[in-house]
Design a protein around this motif. Sequence first.
Motif, PDB file in Angstrom:
ATOM      1  N   ILE A  11       0.862  -1.176   0.000  1.00  0.00           N
ATOM      2  CA  ILE A  11       0.000   0.000   0.000  1.00  0.00           C
ATOM      3  C   ILE A  11       0.903   1.232   0.000  1.00  0.00           C
ATOM      4  O   ILE A  11       1.668   1.447   0.941  1.00  0.00           O
ATOM      5  CB  ILE A  11      -0.921   0.040   1.250  1.00  0.00           C
ATOM      6  N   ALA A  12       0.806   2.036  -1.052  1.00  0.00           N
ATOM      7  CA  ALA A  12       1.629   3.245  -1.163  1.00  0.00           C
ATOM      8  C   ALA A  12       1.110   4.325  -0.220  1.00  0.00           C
ATOM      9  O   ALA A  12      -0.094   4.416   0.044  1.00  0.00           O
ATOM     10  CB  ALA A  12       1.614   3.743  -2.600  1.00  0.00           C
ATOM     11  N   THR A  13       2.014   5.155   0.277  1.00  0.00           N
ATOM     12  CA  THR A  13       1.650   6.228   1.205  1.00  0.00           C
ATOM     13  C   THR A  13       1.469   7.546   0.456  1.00  0.00           C
ATOM     14  O   THR A  13       1.706   7.627  -0.743  1.00  0.00           O
ATOM     15  CB  THR A  13       2.737   6.420   2.279  1.00  0.00           C
ATOM     16  N   GLY A  14       1.091   8.562   1.207  1.00  0.00           N
ATOM     17  CA  GLY A  14       0.957   9.898   0.645  1.00  0.00           C
ATOM     18  C   GLY A  14       2.269  10.647   0.737  1.00  0.00           C
ATOM     19  O   GLY A  14       3.270  10.130   1.243  1.00  0.00           O
ATOM     20  N   HIS A  17       1.233  12.257   4.576  1.00  0.00           N
ATOM     21  CA  HIS A  17       0.493  11.379   5.475  1.00  0.00           C
ATOM     22  C   HIS A  17       0.775   9.907   5.219  1.00  0.00           C
ATOM     23  O   HIS A  17       0.923   9.482   4.081  1.00  0.00           O
ATOM     24  CB  HIS A  17      -1.019  11.599   5.307  1.00  0.00           C
ATOM     25  N   GLU A  18       0.806   9.130   6.305  1.00  0.00           N
ATOM     26  CA  GLU A  18       0.858   7.672   6.215  1.00  0.00           C
ATOM     27  C   GLU A  18      -0.575   7.166   6.074  1.00  0.00           C
ATOM     28  O   GLU A  18      -1.519   7.843   6.464  1.00  0.00           O
ATOM     29  CB  GLU A  18       1.493   7.086   7.485  1.00  0.00           C
ATOM     30  N   VAL A  19      -0.727   5.981   5.553  1.00  0.00           N
ATOM     31  CA  VAL A  19      -2.050   5.384   5.398  1.00  0.00           C
ATOM     32  C   VAL A  19      -2.529   4.904   6.774  1.00  0.00           C
ATOM     33  O   VAL A  19      -1.855   4.086   7.403  1.00  0.00           O
ATOM     34  CB  VAL A  19      -2.012   4.206   4.400  1.00  0.00           C
ATOM     35  N   PRO A  20      -3.677   5.428   7.251  1.00  0.00           N
ATOM     36  CA  PRO A  20      -4.175   4.984   8.554  1.00  0.00           C
ATOM     37  C   PRO A  20      -4.663   3.535   8.498  1.00  0.00           C
ATOM     38  O   PRO A  20      -4.978   3.016   7.418  1.00  0.00           O
ATOM     39  CB  PRO A  20      -5.324   5.954   8.850  1.00  0.00           C
ATOM     40  N   ALA A  21      -4.727   2.900   9.649  1.00  0.00           N
ATOM     41  CA  ALA A  21      -5.062   1.474   9.732  1.00  0.00           C
ATOM     42  C   ALA A  21      -6.405   1.140   9.093  1.00  0.00           C
ATOM     43  O   ALA A  21      -6.521   0.127   8.390  1.00  0.00           O
ATOM     44  CB  ALA A  21      -5.041   1.016  11.188  1.00  0.00           C
ATOM     45  N   ASP A  22      -7.428   1.962   9.314  1.00  0.00           N
ATOM     46  CA  ASP A  22      -8.745   1.645   8.771  1.00  0.00           C
ATOM     47  C   ASP A  22      -8.764   1.742   7.245  1.00  0.00           C
ATOM     48  O   ASP A  22      -9.383   0.919   6.564  1.00  0.00           O
ATOM     49  CB  ASP A  22      -9.854   2.488   9.398  1.00  0.00           C
ATOM     50  N   LEU A  23      -8.064   2.702   6.680  1.00  0.00           N
ATOM     51  CA  LEU A  23      -7.962   2.803   5.226  1.00  0.00           C
ATOM     52  C   LEU A  23      -7.119   1.655   4.677  1.00  0.00           C
ATOM     53  O   LEU A  23      -7.446   1.064   3.655  1.00  0.00           O
ATOM     54  CB  LEU A  23      -7.370   4.155   4.810  1.00  0.00           C
ATOM     55  N   THR A  28      -6.599  -3.247   1.550  1.00  0.00           N
ATOM     56  CA  THR A  28      -6.137  -4.631   1.542  1.00  0.00           C
ATOM     57  C   THR A  28      -7.267  -5.574   1.147  1.00  0.00           C
ATOM     58  O   THR A  28      -7.038  -6.579   0.472  1.00  0.00           O
ATOM     59  CB  THR A  28      -5.582  -5.017   2.932  1.00  0.00           C
ATOM     60  N   ALA A  29      -8.487  -5.226   1.537  1.00  0.00           N
ATOM     61  CA  ALA A  29      -9.643  -6.084   1.257  1.00  0.00           C
ATOM     62  C   ALA A  29     -10.129  -5.995  -0.187  1.00  0.00           C
ATOM     63  O   ALA A  29     -10.895  -6.845  -0.633  1.00  0.00           O
ATOM     64  CB  ALA A  29     -10.789  -5.720   2.203  1.00  0.00           C
ATOM     65  N   ALA A  30      -9.693  -4.975  -0.920  1.00  0.00           N
ATOM     66  CA  ALA A  30     -10.175  -4.757  -2.284  1.00  0.00           C
ATOM     67  C   ALA A  30      -8.995  -4.601  -3.243  1.00  0.00           C
ATOM     68  O   ALA A  30      -8.496  -3.486  -3.439  1.00  0.00           O
ATOM     69  CB  ALA A  30     -11.072  -3.525  -2.328  1.00  0.00           C
ATOM     70  N   ILE A  65     -14.097   6.611   3.849  1.00  0.00           N
ATOM     71  CA  ILE A  65     -13.309   5.486   3.332  1.00  0.00           C
ATOM     72  C   ILE A  65     -14.105   4.737   2.271  1.00  0.00           C
ATOM     73  O   ILE A  65     -13.583   4.412   1.198  1.00  0.00           O
ATOM     74  CB  ILE A  65     -12.869   4.549   4.475  1.00  0.00           C
ATOM     75  N   GLU A  66     -15.384   4.489   2.560  1.00  0.00           N
ATOM     76  CA  GLU A  66     -16.240   3.802   1.584  1.00  0.00           C
ATOM     77  C   GLU A  66     -16.355   4.619   0.302  1.00  0.00           C
ATOM     78  O   GLU A  66     -16.254   4.082  -0.799  1.00  0.00           O
ATOM     79  CB  GLU A  66     -17.623   3.558   2.187  1.00  0.00           C
ATOM     80  N   ARG A  67     -16.557   5.920   0.460  1.00  0.00           N
ATOM     81  CA  ARG A  67     -16.695   6.784  -0.716  1.00  0.00           C
ATOM     82  C   ARG A  67     -15.392   6.856  -1.505  1.00  0.00           C
ATOM     83  O   ARG A  67     -15.403   6.870  -2.741  1.00  0.00           O
ATOM     84  CB  ARG A  67     -17.148   8.179  -0.300  1.00  0.00           C
ATOM     85  N   ALA A  68     -14.267   6.894  -0.818  1.00  0.00           N
ATOM     86  CA  ALA A  68     -12.973   6.923  -1.507  1.00  0.00           C
ATOM     87  C   ALA A  68     -12.819   5.675  -2.375  1.00  0.00           C
ATOM     88  O   ALA A  68     -12.413   5.769  -3.536  1.00  0.00           O
ATOM     89  CB  ALA A  68     -11.839   7.021  -0.497  1.00  0.00           C
ATOM     90  N   CYS A  69     -13.162   4.528  -1.832  1.00  0.00           N
ATOM     91  CA  CYS A  69     -13.065   3.285  -2.599  1.00  0.00           C
ATOM     92  C   CYS A  69     -13.993   3.317  -3.812  1.00  0.00           C
ATOM     93  O   CYS A  69     -13.590   2.956  -4.921  1.00  0.00           O
ATOM     94  CB  CYS A  69     -13.382   2.090  -1.709  1.00  0.00           C
ATOM     95  N   GLU A  70     -15.222   3.768  -3.603  1.00  0.00           N
ATOM     96  CA  GLU A  70     -16.184   3.868  -4.708  1.00  0.00           C
ATOM     97  C   GLU A  70     -15.708   4.858  -5.769  1.00  0.00           C
ATOM     98  O   GLU A  70     -15.788   4.581  -6.969  1.00  0.00           O
ATOM     99  CB  GLU A  70     -17.548   4.306  -4.175  1.00  0.00           C
TER     100      GLU A  70
END
Length: 88
Positions: A11-14, A17-23, A28-30, A65-70
């Motif tokens: 997972i690439a970072t910003g 900012h680092e990627v938070p655990a929930d994101l 990882t799931a998708a 997070i859901e909207r970002a994925c969508e």
Amino acid sequence: MTVFVDLLREIATGAVHEVPADLHKALTAAPKVRALWNSLTPLARNEWICWIVSVKKPETRKHHIERACEDLLKGKRRPCCWPGCPHR
């Protein structure tokens, strides 16, 4: 011994900012969303991360997070209607 890094699972970072655990968990799931995420520029990933972590309520953060994925699946490269990360 040769060490191989699985770039499809990384997972690439910003930029800031680092990627938070929930994101990280959502990415990882998708696998398709993760591939789109990793194809973004560091500044674009930074915008998404900042947009997600800038909210106060946990339910709003979950929605972001859901909207970002969508939105990534729809081809969007940055959060809509976001003035930008103030941390860069």
